[in-house]
Motif scaffolding. Structure first.
Motif, PDB file in Angstrom:
ATOM      1  N   ILE A   1     -36.180  29.054  61.099  1.00  0.00           N
ATOM      2  CA  ILE A   1     -37.481  28.616  61.591  1.00  0.00           C
ATOM      3  C   ILE A   1     -38.216  29.820  62.161  1.00  0.00           C
ATOM      4  CG2 ILE A   1     -38.607  27.154  63.328  1.00  0.00           C
ATOM      5  CD1 ILE A   1     -36.011  25.370  63.054  1.00  0.00           C
TER       6      ILE A   1
ATOM      7  N   GLY B   1     -39.550  26.345  58.097  1.00  0.00           N
ATOM      8  CA  GLY B   1     -40.937  26.150  58.491  1.00  0.00           C
ATOM      9  C   GLY B   1     -41.461  27.222  59.426  1.00  0.00           C
ATOM     10  N   ASN B   2     -42.780  27.265  59.501  1.00  0.00           N
ATOM     11  CA  ASN B   2     -43.445  28.244  60.346  1.00  0.00           C
ATOM     12  C   ASN B   2     -44.234  27.526  61.433  1.00  0.00           C
ATOM     13  OD1 ASN B   2     -44.817  30.457  61.429  1.00  0.00           O
ATOM     14  ND2 ASN B   2     -46.415  30.383  59.864  1.00  0.00           N
TER      15      ASN B   2
ATOM     16  N   ASP C   1     -46.947  25.444  59.198  1.00  0.00           N
ATOM     17  CA  ASP C   1     -46.502  24.052  59.055  1.00  0.00           C
ATOM     18  C   ASP C   1     -46.828  23.240  60.292  1.00  0.00           C
ATOM     19  OD1 ASP C   1     -45.053  24.291  56.475  1.00  0.00           O
ATOM     20  OD2 ASP C   1     -44.063  25.862  57.614  1.00  0.00           O
TER      21      ASP C   1
ATOM     22  N   SER D   1     -51.481  20.512  58.092  1.00  0.00           N
ATOM     23  CA  SER D   1     -50.421  20.794  59.076  1.00  0.00           C
ATOM     24  C   SER D   1     -50.522  19.905  60.307  1.00  0.00           C
ATOM     25  CB  SER D   1     -50.494  22.256  59.517  1.00  0.00           C
ATOM     26  OG  SER D   1     -50.305  23.057  58.388  1.00  0.00           O
TER      27      SER D   1
ATOM     28  N   THR E   1     -40.027  20.048  57.914  1.00  0.00           N
ATOM     29  CA  THR E   1     -40.999  20.984  58.455  1.00  0.00           C
ATOM     30  C   THR E   1     -41.426  22.054  57.461  1.00  0.00           C
ATOM     31  OG1 THR E   1     -39.961  20.596  60.550  1.00  0.00           O
ATOM     32  CG2 THR E   1     -41.477  22.434  60.446  1.00  0.00           C
ATOM     33  N   GLY E   2     -40.467  22.620  56.791  1.00  0.00           N
ATOM     34  CA  GLY E   2     -40.855  23.716  55.907  1.00  0.00           C
ATOM     35  C   GLY E   2     -40.701  23.406  54.439  1.00  0.00           C
ATOM     36  N   SER E   3     -40.561  22.129  54.100  1.00  0.00           N
ATOM     37  CA  SER E   3     -40.197  21.851  52.709  1.00  0.00           C
ATOM     38  C   SER E   3     -41.374  21.540  51.797  1.00  0.00           C
ATOM     39  CB  SER E   3     -39.202  20.691  52.661  1.00  0.00           C
ATOM     40  OG  SER E   3     -39.756  19.596  53.318  1.00  0.00           O
TER      41      SER E   3
ATOM     42  N   HIS F   1     -44.671  22.489  50.450  1.00  0.00           N
ATOM     43  CA  HIS F   1     -45.481  23.700  50.514  1.00  0.00           C
ATOM     44  C   HIS F   1     -46.440  23.889  49.364  1.00  0.00           C
ATOM     45  CE1 HIS F   1     -44.296  25.786  54.075  1.00  0.00           C
ATOM     46  NE2 HIS F   1     -43.099  25.259  53.902  1.00  0.00           N
TER      47      HIS F   1
ATOM     48  N   ASP G   1     -49.602  25.324  50.717  1.00  0.00           N
ATOM     49  CA  ASP G   1     -49.165  26.524  51.393  1.00  0.00           C
ATOM     50  C   ASP G   1     -48.788  27.619  50.383  1.00  0.00           C
ATOM     51  OD1 ASP G   1     -47.620  28.331  52.684  1.00  0.00           O
ATOM     52  OD2 ASP G   1     -46.317  26.883  53.652  1.00  0.00           O
TER      53      ASP G   1
END
Ligand code: GTP
Length: 372
Positions: A37, A151-152, A180, A209, A229-231, A233, A236
């Motif tokens: 993360i 995720g960011n 995110d 987001s 969270t970061g999946s 994209h 993005d």
């Protein structure tokens, strides 16, 4: 759980409803990969504060850390406290996206995430002038088979956002579009109207987001470890590819925001002169935006470690005990644009106490006006 978690659009339960799998499933799964993360955000936005909150409220988790500081002295790694499980990996003296070698983050990630690793999560705290969109790509394609990009989280300093955004609009747009979760932090320092205006501005450029409003970066940390969270994209990735037109490790170096910044690092084991230090604080170097570090005065009754934090025009000083075996010394890093480094070095040398025997505790009294 934090009470300062608040958002007009989301409650924590709404957010969880959106996620198909929760943290505990992810974390207890035998075959799980470790989420990496990323915490990013401009200078002084509250990244280390968030990191420490995560460590405090996730004591049951084993968390590894990669901490990047722009200056040659890594202050952030010393400010991250608590249950970082493995050795914190410090990446100092430059921006993370440029100081890494050809293999990007593979080496630091491999040191934390490998066959014998028992970590639940790895947190990467980028420097305040890193390019999170580049770094995200570096993390996604790190080649480390034991991790996945979790995720960011991008932190916005509501007090300083408008000014910083007016100076670096392209950078902020890219950051905000590729994050995110966006935390609007320091809401306690500005009016609700200002916060709402910043939120509307961000919503206009990023419809996807999650945006949360925080004080002192307090959030429900379950959110960070949730599976989704970061999946997702799609947008993005699109934005990222649009922006990521270079290879950081190559010599075809495009202009990075940190190219506009300089840092000055200052370390001394000699005690500081409090009056000279106050003069320094009252006449901060031109164009300096950030200063952080520790000060040592050594005078009877004032032997503690003084933590100094300056973001824009806000000066915060707190005192703490030195850790066992910690060297008593002053260590500060200043960051700004077009800094006159020679002049600042001279100013900093002047704060060293040349004749400690002449200094009395009264000299510290004026200093106390800077305390929180
Ligand atoms: N008043 C107030 N201060 C805050 C808040 N969040 C963080 N701070 C303070 O802001 C200063 C900078 O916070 P950090 O967490 O060190 O910021 P950072 O983003 O890690 O800073 P860099 O790594 O230097 O970019 C510290 O003095 C924090 O205590 C907030 O919500 N309100």
């Amino acid at each position: 759980m934090s009470n300062s978690f608040h958002s007009d659009d989301y409650t924590i339960d709404d957010i969880f409803d959106d996620f198909s799998q929760n943290t505990s499933q992810k974390i207890t799964s035998k075959k799980r990969k470790i989420p990496v993360i990323m915490i990013s955000g401009f200078l002084g936005a509250g990244k280390t504060t968030l990191f420490n909150n995560i460590l405090k409220s996730s004591k049951q988790l084993k968390i590894g850390a990669i901490v990047n500081d722009f200056g040659s002295v890594n202050i952030d790694s010393k400010l991250v406290s608590g249950n970082v499980s493995e050795k914190t990996i410090e990446l100092s003296n430059g921006c993370i996206c440029c100081i890494l070698g050809e293999n990007g983050l593979k080496e630091p990630l491999d040191a934390l995430a490998n066959e014998s690793s028992n970590l639940d999560a790895i947190i990467v705290e980028a420097s305040g002038i890193a390019e999170p969109y580049d770094l995200m790509q570096t993390l996604r394609f790190s080649g480390n088979q034991y991790t996945y990009f979790g995720g960011n989280i991008y932190m916005v300093d509501c007090q300083n956002f408008n000014l910083a955004n007016s100076q670096f609009p392209v950078h902020f747009k890219k950051c905000l579009q590729t994050s995110d979760i966006i935390l609007l932090n320091k809401t306690n320092l500005v009016s609700n109207e200002d916060v709402n205006n910043i939120e509307s501005f961000i919503r206009n450029i990023n419809k996807r987001s999650i945006i949360l409003k925080t004080d002192k970066a307090e959030i429900d940390t379950r959110l960070l470890f949730s599976n989704n969270t970061g999946s997702e994209h799609t947008e993005d990735e699109h934005n990222h590819h649009e922006y990521h037109s270079h290879d950081c490790s190559s010599h075809h170096h495009h202009h990075h925001i940190h190219d506009s910044f300089q840092s000055v690092s200052f370390t001394t084991e000699r005690p500081l002169d409090p009056q000279a230090f106050i003069n320094f604080l009252d006449n901060l170097p031109e164009n300096m935006f950030r200063l952080k570090g520790f000060c040592y005065f050594g005078m009877k009754g004032y032997e503690q470690k003084y933590l100094i934090q300056i973001v824009g025009k806000t000066i915060d000083i707190t005192s703490d005990n030195w850790n066992e075996n910690e060297e008593l010394k002053t260590e500060v890093v200043l960051i700004g644009v077009n800094l006159d480094q020679d002049k600042i070095n001279k100013q900093l040398k002047n704060i060293i106490d040349e004749s400690p025997e002449d200094i009395t505790p009264e000299n510290m009294i004026n200093f106390e006006r800077f305390f929180l």
